[in-house]
Design a protein around this motif. Sequence first.
Motif, mmCIF file in Angstrom:
data_model
loop_
_atom_site.group_PDB
_atom_site.id
_atom_site.type_symbol
_atom_site.label_atom_id
_atom_site.label_comp_id
_atom_site.label_asym_id
_atom_site.label_seq_id
_atom_site.Cartn_x
_atom_site.Cartn_y
_atom_site.Cartn_z
ATOM 1 N N VAL A 178 123.186 52.410 -55.027
ATOM 2 C CA VAL A 178 121.753 51.617 -54.715
ATOM 3 C C VAL A 178 121.505 51.197 -53.389
ATOM 4 C CG1 VAL A 178 119.951 49.944 -54.910
ATOM 5 C CG2 VAL A 178 121.647 50.927 -56.945
ATOM 6 N N LEU A 179 120.660 51.296 -52.445
ATOM 7 C CA LEU A 179 120.625 51.021 -51.540
ATOM 8 C C LEU A 179 118.856 50.053 -51.105
ATOM 9 C CD1 LEU A 179 120.780 51.036 -48.831
ATOM 10 C CD2 LEU A 179 119.711 53.403 -48.026
ATOM 11 N N GLY A 180 119.070 49.375 -51.270
ATOM 12 C CA GLY A 180 117.709 48.090 -51.018
ATOM 13 C C GLY A 180 117.961 47.644 -50.383
ATOM 14 N N PRO A 181 116.773 46.105 -49.661
ATOM 15 C CA PRO A 181 116.778 45.360 -48.818
ATOM 16 C C PRO A 181 117.682 45.124 -47.957
ATOM 17 C CG PRO A 181 115.281 44.807 -50.491
ATOM 18 C CD PRO A 181 116.149 45.830 -51.164
ATOM 19 N N THR A 182 118.484 44.362 -48.417
ATOM 20 C CA THR A 182 120.237 43.222 -48.603
ATOM 21 C C THR A 182 121.435 44.499 -48.228
ATOM 22 O OG1 THR A 182 120.729 43.090 -50.595
ATOM 23 C CG2 THR A 182 119.155 41.682 -48.989
ATOM 24 N N GLY A 183 121.114 45.509 -48.341
ATOM 25 C CA GLY A 183 121.265 46.704 -48.713
ATOM 26 C C GLY A 183 122.492 47.103 -49.217
ATOM 27 N N ARG A 184 123.576 47.496 -49.470
ATOM 28 C CA ARG A 184 124.500 48.301 -50.586
ATOM 29 C C ARG A 184 125.253 47.901 -51.918
ATOM 30 N NH1 ARG A 184 123.477 54.196 -49.109
ATOM 31 N NH2 ARG A 184 123.059 54.335 -47.079
#
Length: 331
Positions: A178-184
């Motif tokens: 998952v890639l999200g606003p705080t990274g992977r």
Amino acid sequence: MKTFDYVAATSADAAVERLGSDPDARILAGGTNLVDLMKLGVVEPETLIDIGSLPLDEISNADGGGLRIGATVRNSDLAAHPLVRTRYPVLSKALLAGASGQLRNMATTGGNLFQRTRCGYFMDTGKACNKRDPGSGCSAINGINRDMAVLGASDACVATHPSDMAVAMAVLEPELDVLGPTGRRTVAFNDFYRLPGEHPEFDNTLGRDDLVTALTIPPLPAARSSTYRKVRDRASYAFALVSVAAILTVDDGHVSAVRIALGSVAHKPWRATGAEAALLGRPALRSEFAAAMDRELTTAEPLSDNAFKIGLVKSVATQTLVELAAAEGRR
Ligand SMILES: Cc1cc2nc3c(=O)[nH]c(=O)nc-3n(C[C@H](O)[C@H](O)[C@H](O)COP(=O)(O)OP(=O)(O)OC[C@H]3O[C@@H](n4cnc5c(N)ncnc54)[C@H](O)[C@@H]3O)c2cc1C
């Protein structure tokens, strides 16, 4: 259909950045579910971020004999891949049981996971639905509820998850990248879906601005002895009434490995851990499989029109395990 902006993502990072800065943006993959829901007015994004041209369409070997599947790998390519067919036949069979050839050519691995329920009240903006419009009520509980959940439902929602592929994934236990606003980060598949509780508007535990980039299925030699069985109203091109994904190995007539997941009976693919625990080490016999399913289904609660699902899923799971055991005996 409401007008929207279209953006072709140039990278996964750019897609996530755009999701973060635009609360009404949504990821577009194959579009086979999202665009239908937009036409119905069920979802009305301002912006679609197309991830179709990102390099997320590879299937490759992972450490120790596992498999890494990019999020935009098409359902038809995944089903046909030789490593899937030999290492994880349950996954290939589940994919081929879904939709139609044309749809599988468009639908992606990521999009399949995130597809929304087929509950008729969710898809009808004229009806109350807590999943579509939180707090509006659930029309299905006392409505036409033949297709609805018999396990893990709540007073707020009795919808089922419609994916065939996801039921197979539940026994294969991949990790999601998952890639999200705080990274992977990685998320275990069995922590991904959720039961409806008071918040059926959330199908899963990820944030709105998370992008799934890949799934990695661990090495699982037992999965060579696995299958998927789906029961539906028509022989093809129909969602499941119930389905079963199962892995079973037998040594000296006794169950040496077993995983079972049930489809279209709950808000998420239902991992039958009670039945699995009851079966491990026991004789691989029909009577044992049936008793284990009875144990799994003690918490099942039917609605007015769907009590048949409880007996049906028990029979389908029992027969599926009998056939896997027989095939093991012929090895
Ligand atoms: C007529 C018909 C019959 C069908 N029959 C079946 C069936 O029998 N069995 C079955 O399992 N399915 C069936 N389907 C559903 C089909 O499998 C799904 O529509 C398809 O898998 C969705 O994939 P997609 O790539 O088109 O997703 P999209 O429609 O593009 O997206 C679906 C959702 O996923 C989100 N999304 C997509 N990719 C990502 C990602 N990488 N990260 C985060 N979010 C993402 C989107 O924002 C959207 O909310 C049927 C569909 C139709 C139209």
